[in-house]
Design a protein around this motif. Structure first.
Motif, PDB file in Angstrom:
ATOM      1  N   SER A 193       0.968  -1.049  -0.106  1.00  0.00           N
ATOM      2  CA  SER A 193       0.304  -0.204  -0.067  1.00  0.00           C
ATOM      3  C   SER A 193       0.633   1.654   0.067  1.00  0.00           C
ATOM      4  CB  SER A 193      -0.734   0.041   1.342  1.00  0.00           C
ATOM      5  OG  SER A 193       0.036   0.258   2.194  1.00  0.00           O
ATOM      6  N   HIS A 194       2.458   1.348   1.166  1.00  0.00           N
ATOM      7  CA  HIS A 194       2.709   2.137   0.704  1.00  0.00           C
ATOM      8  C   HIS A 194       3.429   2.317  -1.205  1.00  0.00           C
ATOM      9  CE1 HIS A 194       5.796   4.900   1.663  1.00  0.00           C
ATOM     10  NE2 HIS A 194       6.777   4.379   0.972  1.00  0.00           N
ATOM     11  N   TYR A 195       3.631   1.426  -1.143  1.00  0.00           N
ATOM     12  CA  TYR A 195       4.105   1.774  -2.814  1.00  0.00           C
ATOM     13  C   TYR A 195       3.245   1.918  -3.738  1.00  0.00           C
ATOM     14  CZ  TYR A 195       6.425   1.139  -6.896  1.00  0.00           C
ATOM     15  OH  TYR A 195       7.308   0.883  -8.376  1.00  0.00           O
ATOM     16  N   ILE A 196       2.425   1.654  -3.278  1.00  0.00           N
ATOM     17  CA  ILE A 196       1.029   1.734  -4.745  1.00  0.00           C
ATOM     18  C   ILE A 196       0.293   3.793  -4.073  1.00  0.00           C
ATOM     19  CG2 ILE A 196      -1.838   1.585  -4.668  1.00  0.00           C
ATOM     20  CD1 ILE A 196      -0.945  -1.026  -4.216  1.00  0.00           C
ATOM     21  N   HIS A 197       0.441   4.224  -3.154  1.00  0.00           N
ATOM     22  CA  HIS A 197       0.146   5.480  -2.744  1.00  0.00           C
ATOM     23  C   HIS A 197       1.196   6.458  -2.904  1.00  0.00           C
ATOM     24  CE1 HIS A 197      -2.672   3.931   0.697  1.00  0.00           C
ATOM     25  NE2 HIS A 197      -3.368   4.234  -0.637  1.00  0.00           N
ATOM     26  N   ALA A 198       2.698   6.097  -3.337  1.00  0.00           N
ATOM     27  CA  ALA A 198       3.787   6.718  -3.357  1.00  0.00           C
ATOM     28  C   ALA A 198       4.033   7.405  -5.187  1.00  0.00           C
ATOM     29  CB  ALA A 198       4.759   6.318  -2.536  1.00  0.00           C
ATOM     30  N   HIS A 199       3.945   5.697  -6.123  1.00  0.00           N
ATOM     31  CA  HIS A 199       3.869   5.282  -7.340  1.00  0.00           C
ATOM     32  C   HIS A 199       2.922   5.323  -8.036  1.00  0.00           C
ATOM     33  CE1 HIS A 199       8.413   6.164  -6.194  1.00  0.00           C
ATOM     34  NE2 HIS A 199       8.407   5.010  -4.449  1.00  0.00           N
ATOM     35  N   ASN A 200       3.353   5.215  -9.419  1.00  0.00           N
ATOM     36  CA  ASN A 200       2.233   4.778 -10.482  1.00  0.00           C
ATOM     37  C   ASN A 200       2.544   2.703  -9.909  1.00  0.00           C
ATOM     38  OD1 ASN A 200       1.481   2.718 -12.683  1.00  0.00           O
ATOM     39  ND2 ASN A 200       1.991   5.051 -13.898  1.00  0.00           N
ATOM     40  N   ASN A 201       1.206   2.556 -10.171  1.00  0.00           N
ATOM     41  CA  ASN A 201       1.020   1.200  -9.944  1.00  0.00           C
ATOM     42  C   ASN A 201       0.966   0.016 -10.507  1.00  0.00           C
ATOM     43  OD1 ASN A 201      -1.485   1.673 -10.816  1.00  0.00           O
ATOM     44  ND2 ASN A 201      -2.809   0.103  -9.647  1.00  0.00           N
ATOM     45  N   VAL A 202       1.043   0.353 -12.075  1.00  0.00           N
ATOM     46  CA  VAL A 202       1.283  -0.192 -12.834  1.00  0.00           C
ATOM     47  C   VAL A 202       2.477  -1.486 -13.411  1.00  0.00           C
ATOM     48  CG1 VAL A 202       1.412  -0.906 -15.559  1.00  0.00           C
ATOM     49  CG2 VAL A 202      -0.241   0.943 -14.657  1.00  0.00           C
TER      50      VAL A 202
END
Length: 258
Positions: free
Chosen positions: A123-132
């Motif tokens: 969730s931290h990565y998705i909130h910080a970056h493009n999730n693709v």
């Protein structure tokens, strides 16, 4: 161990640790960042992927070491503003004797884990970056690196991670890690299009590799020891807190590393 090299990745001139036998300053993205008064080892000599630095970050130094540093017993990577701390002094770089002692009973030295508390690594990565890219990485591991999939899911669901791509590893272990990381990222490159990404988001392979470190460690049951690290200069804590809040509201193109 008679030969240990800890690379200090830098993109500009900066004061380096005094122990030149232990620390090896490496200029990443050398063609783009070189200036006449920078006397660091360049990451574009020998076999290299220096031209990918804008997407791979400090991994270009890791690749250079993997292909060109042969006569060493251990290899490490730190950053010009972020260093492993000596056990005796809080803001002094780790010494060779300390590294040797730690590697007597461990294969890898890592920084203490970062704890996200209210977020998982995913969730931290998705909130910080493009999730693709993260979604494609998950699918790639499921299809082609299935032996790592369980560990990947466990790392993504954890609230803690070893960040910054910082480490010191015994050479055979380092070779295994480098083989894994560059194999999987090379495969991922063929699956995603980052041509429309911002300069910050284009650093995607460097970001994802931070999470892949723990995936590799967990799956292969690598024995490691954690040590403190310290940062030179302002840590920009207020800016990081603001960035964290903004990302929670969908503003993803915010710097997360200062």
């Amino acid at each position: 161990m008679s030969s240990i090299k800890i690379m200090v990745a830098a993109h500009k001139k900066f004061p380096m640790p005094e122990n030149k036998d232990l620390y090896l300053p490496v200029l990443v993205g050398a063609k783009r960042n070189y200036k006449r008064d920078i006397y660091f080892q360049r990451d574009d000599e020998g076999e290299n992927i220096s031209e990918k630095n804008s997407n791979y970050n400090e991994l270009t130094a890791i690749y250079w070491a993997w292909k060109n540093l042969k006569s060493v017993e251990a290899i490490g990577l730190v950053h010009y503003r972020r260093l492993f701390a000596s056990d005796r002094y809080k803001n002094v770089p780790i010494t060779k004797n300390e590294v040797e002692e730690l590697l007597e009973n461990n294969s890898v030295i890592l920084p203490k884990k970062r704890n996200y508390y209210i977020e998982t690594n995913e969730s931290h990565y998705i909130h910080a970056h493009n999730n693709v890219p993260l979604n494609e990485l998950k699918q790639l591991i499921k299809e082609n690196y299935s032996e790592y999939y369980k560990s990947f899911e466990e790392v993504m669901g954890s609230h803690k991670a070893h960040m910054f791509n910082m480490f010191i590893m015994k050479k055979p272990v380092f070779d295994n890690y480098a083989s894994f990381i560059f194999s999987i990222l090379s495969d991922l490159e063929k699956r995603i299009d980052i041509s429309s990404f911002s300069i910050q988001e284009a650093r995607v392979y460097g970001y994802l590799s931070e999470l892949l470190m723990d995936v590799w460690i967990k799956k292969n049951k690598i024995d490691y020891v954690e040590v403190p690290w310290y940062q030179l200069g302002d840590k920009h804590l207020a800016k990081k807190m603001i960035s964290f809040v903004l990302r929670k509201f969908g503003f993803k193109d915010i710097k997360t590393h200062f």
